[in-house]
Design a protein around this motif. Sequence first.
Motif, PDB file in Angstrom:
ATOM      1  N   MET A 178       8.611  -1.377   1.050  1.00  0.00           N
ATOM      2  CA  MET A 178       7.162  -0.552   0.849  1.00  0.00           C
ATOM      3  C   MET A 178       6.088  -1.351   1.033  1.00  0.00           C
ATOM      4  SD  MET A 178       8.044   2.343  -1.980  1.00  0.00           S
ATOM      5  CE  MET A 178       6.630   2.760  -1.969  1.00  0.00           C
ATOM      6  N   ASN A 179       6.117  -2.491   0.776  1.00  0.00           N
ATOM      7  CA  ASN A 179       4.892  -3.533   0.929  1.00  0.00           C
ATOM      8  C   ASN A 179       5.575  -5.044   1.111  1.00  0.00           C
ATOM      9  OD1 ASN A 179       2.633  -5.282   0.073  1.00  0.00           O
ATOM     10  ND2 ASN A 179       1.829  -3.534  -0.466  1.00  0.00           N
ATOM     11  N   PHE A 348       8.059  -0.021  15.973  1.00  0.00           N
ATOM     12  CA  PHE A 348       7.762  -1.006  15.103  1.00  0.00           C
ATOM     13  C   PHE A 348       7.197  -0.241  13.681  1.00  0.00           C
ATOM     14  CE2 PHE A 348       5.610  -4.198  12.768  1.00  0.00           C
ATOM     15  CZ  PHE A 348       6.311  -5.296  12.661  1.00  0.00           C
ATOM     16  N   LEU A 349       8.156  -0.378  12.608  1.00  0.00           N
ATOM     17  CA  LEU A 349       7.856   0.077  11.579  1.00  0.00           C
ATOM     18  C   LEU A 349       7.636  -0.831  10.399  1.00  0.00           C
ATOM     19  CD1 LEU A 349       7.039   2.798   9.811  1.00  0.00           C
ATOM     20  CD2 LEU A 349       9.778   3.032   9.400  1.00  0.00           C
ATOM     21  N   ILE A 350       6.567  -1.049   9.718  1.00  0.00           N
ATOM     22  CA  ILE A 350       6.507  -2.150   8.572  1.00  0.00           C
ATOM     23  C   ILE A 350       5.826  -1.549   7.396  1.00  0.00           C
ATOM     24  CG2 ILE A 350       4.304  -3.001   9.721  1.00  0.00           C
ATOM     25  CD1 ILE A 350       5.219  -5.959   8.565  1.00  0.00           C
ATOM     26  N   SER A 351       6.190  -1.801   6.338  1.00  0.00           N
ATOM     27  CA  SER A 351       5.665  -1.576   5.006  1.00  0.00           C
ATOM     28  C   SER A 351       5.330  -0.353   4.749  1.00  0.00           C
ATOM     29  CB  SER A 351       4.332  -2.574   4.721  1.00  0.00           C
ATOM     30  OG  SER A 351       4.531  -3.936   4.802  1.00  0.00           O
ATOM     31  N   ALA A 352       6.286   0.595   4.933  1.00  0.00           N
ATOM     32  CA  ALA A 352       6.224   1.993   4.803  1.00  0.00           C
ATOM     33  C   ALA A 352       7.232   2.676   3.917  1.00  0.00           C
ATOM     34  CB  ALA A 352       6.251   2.593   6.125  1.00  0.00           C
ATOM     35  N   CYS A 353       6.981   3.787   3.439  1.00  0.00           N
ATOM     36  CA  CYS A 353       7.916   4.722   2.574  1.00  0.00           C
ATOM     37  C   CYS A 353       7.758   5.943   3.459  1.00  0.00           C
ATOM     38  CB  CYS A 353       7.248   4.943   1.208  1.00  0.00           C
ATOM     39  SG  CYS A 353       8.426   6.129   0.204  1.00  0.00           S
TER      40      CYS A 353
END
Length: 737
Positions: A178-179, A348-353
């Motif tokens: 998540m972070n 691209f997917l980063i730091s997510a819920c």
Amino acid sequence: MANDDKVRILPYDRIYKNFINQKYIPKGKDEYYLRNEQSVFPEEKWRHLRADEIESLVNNKNVATNWDDVLVSDEFDPKMVKRNSFFGLVRIGRIKREVLEYHDLRVPVGITDSSIVSCDIGDDVAIHNVHYLANYIVCDRCILFNVNEISTTDHSKFGNGILKEDEDEDVRVWLEVMNESGGRKILPFDGMITADAYLWAKYVDDKQLQKRLFDMTQNSFDSRRGYYGTIGESTVIKNSWILKDAKIGPYTYIKGASKLKNITINSSEEEPSQIGEGVILVNGIVGYGCRIFYSAVATRFVIGDKCNLKYGARLINSVLGDNSTISCCEVLNNLIFPAHEQHHNNSFLISACIMGQSNMAAGATLGSNHNSRATDGELVASRGFWPGLCSSIKHSSRFASFTLLSKGDYPCEMNISLPFCLVNNNVSKDQLEIMPAYWWMYNMYAIARNTSKYLKRDTRKRRIQNIEFETLAPDTIEEIIAACKMLEVWTAKSYLRSQNDNPDKYEYHELRALGRDLMTKPEIVNELEILGENIEKSDRKVVILKTYNAYHAYRDMIVIYAMDAITKYMINNNTFDYDLMYKEFDGLRRKVWINLGGQMMTQEDVDQLRDDINKGLLKSWEEIHNRYDEIWGRYPEDKLNHACLSLYFVLQTKDISKDTFKDLLLKSVNIQNYVCEEVYRSRKKDYDNKIRNATFRNEEEKISVIGNIDDNSFVKQIRKETEDYKSRIEKILSMLN
């Protein structure tokens, strides 16, 4: 430089001795004591080799450090064991002149051209050309064919975030979900589901909870050194490079893997897992029934049941929920709930819920755009998140359920609180535009099909993670109610500004009352430019489109949600006394619902869960999972109660007369008819599109390729559901006292 980083010269017997340092072996035990505890084979199964068997083995060019340490079962054909080296205590099960077949691979039972160090081998096993097999328990009917290394260390943890005796804290494996700053880090463990991950990562301010979950995880596993790796029955491992500290479940199929290190692969006969060519898995847990193929890479991860990871996907520091597919893309530092789709090469997917039932389009770049000198922030998206082609989003942003982003580079952080909406970055006007309830008004086929689509795709045999797949559920309804209130206030403010009146002098309740009144006057509302507030971190306008239609669409969604639940209850319980039924659902509506990994819980239930963990009333993850199931067991009743009380928001009264209730029944029929018609109409647009039809030379060719809309399975399904709903309402109206 540490000694482990140097090539050292040791006595010859160290190849099989001192697997466990003497200081970690209890008094009266030997270095095989944990292996014997783990073994699935009875002690009486084993016997020493006969002299003639040893002679045959030697003639077949086998060598052993000590033939007395090679034990076999009663049925043992030494002719099927050729050109091997045996080190330490090796126990071999039944070997007969037979062949094992898996797909097109046929190999004889037996052991050839391999080095075996301190292993237990079950019945009817084929081990051929395995250069180094050390400290493993291989169960019955396994095939190990052309593998460079399969080994276990004395400190093996099999992907669990624990420490063994005397290990330093800095070797513990954490997942920074998540972070990317690590502020929400959690420990992976075999059996972790997305509800566990969210409970741990979300409530980081609850220090007692953090300590309890940490201790619970560490204590869930034995910290003693010396556990052997295991390969479950009927597993096939072929043409692979390195498997180290890997716990492999039964019926797993591994072909061409590059490196599997410090992992658990869960698998069963009903839900076998498969690992394919070029795959690298390090420090993690793989769920049941997973398919991981074609050079996919995962490090520091938990992958749920029935997931797919393929075509060069990179999954790092992430938890992936059940029934999800990720391929051709990069996914870092995320907590992803069940039923997630991300299968395009350049996303691209980063730091997510991401809270499930989501789909990432090609070119979507979510969260990688730095907007400060600090590390990336966070992205939170409720169920049904769908960023369109080439969407670029900055941290930190939050999205309500079923948000659809049109293609665009979104320049600022956003807080989208309107569910089922379409968001558009209008570059020509330099404004953000939001159409609430877009799905309901213009793409009913997709939103109505949502529930049945995910239910059909959920083929899990063991459903540990409870999942709400219904589109209209307490979480989305509460978002709809909050959205209606916002639209009332924003409409009122826009109207007052159009009258040269200052909206700031009015109280919140006054603005809402004015907004509700205006929502009965489309001729006024449709002429207003209605602006949203606290949606984008910018000074530009945020324009709300089709506000009047969206507001009433939201209210229809509440009505059909409530009436569907109430009428099902009445039919199922044969209850047609309205006054008695009405009393069942009196009280206050619970307004805060938490999506805990896919399972809906009230705020009160989550708070009680946390409190019971903190007080030590729930002492293990198993007990926490039992609490999830207990809450899930009463969820239908909680959901029904919520549905009934949601009607009060639409009607603005708790005094619902029998006549009003009958009117609601009839209104719900009209809404269901609308759903049915819109499903057909929104799907028919694809069939009638002249540009699409340009690729076909005639109607017959088109139908042969895409079928006839009237034969569409979901169109047929929704028509039947509509007829069933009408019959239900007719029965209730005829029986209602």
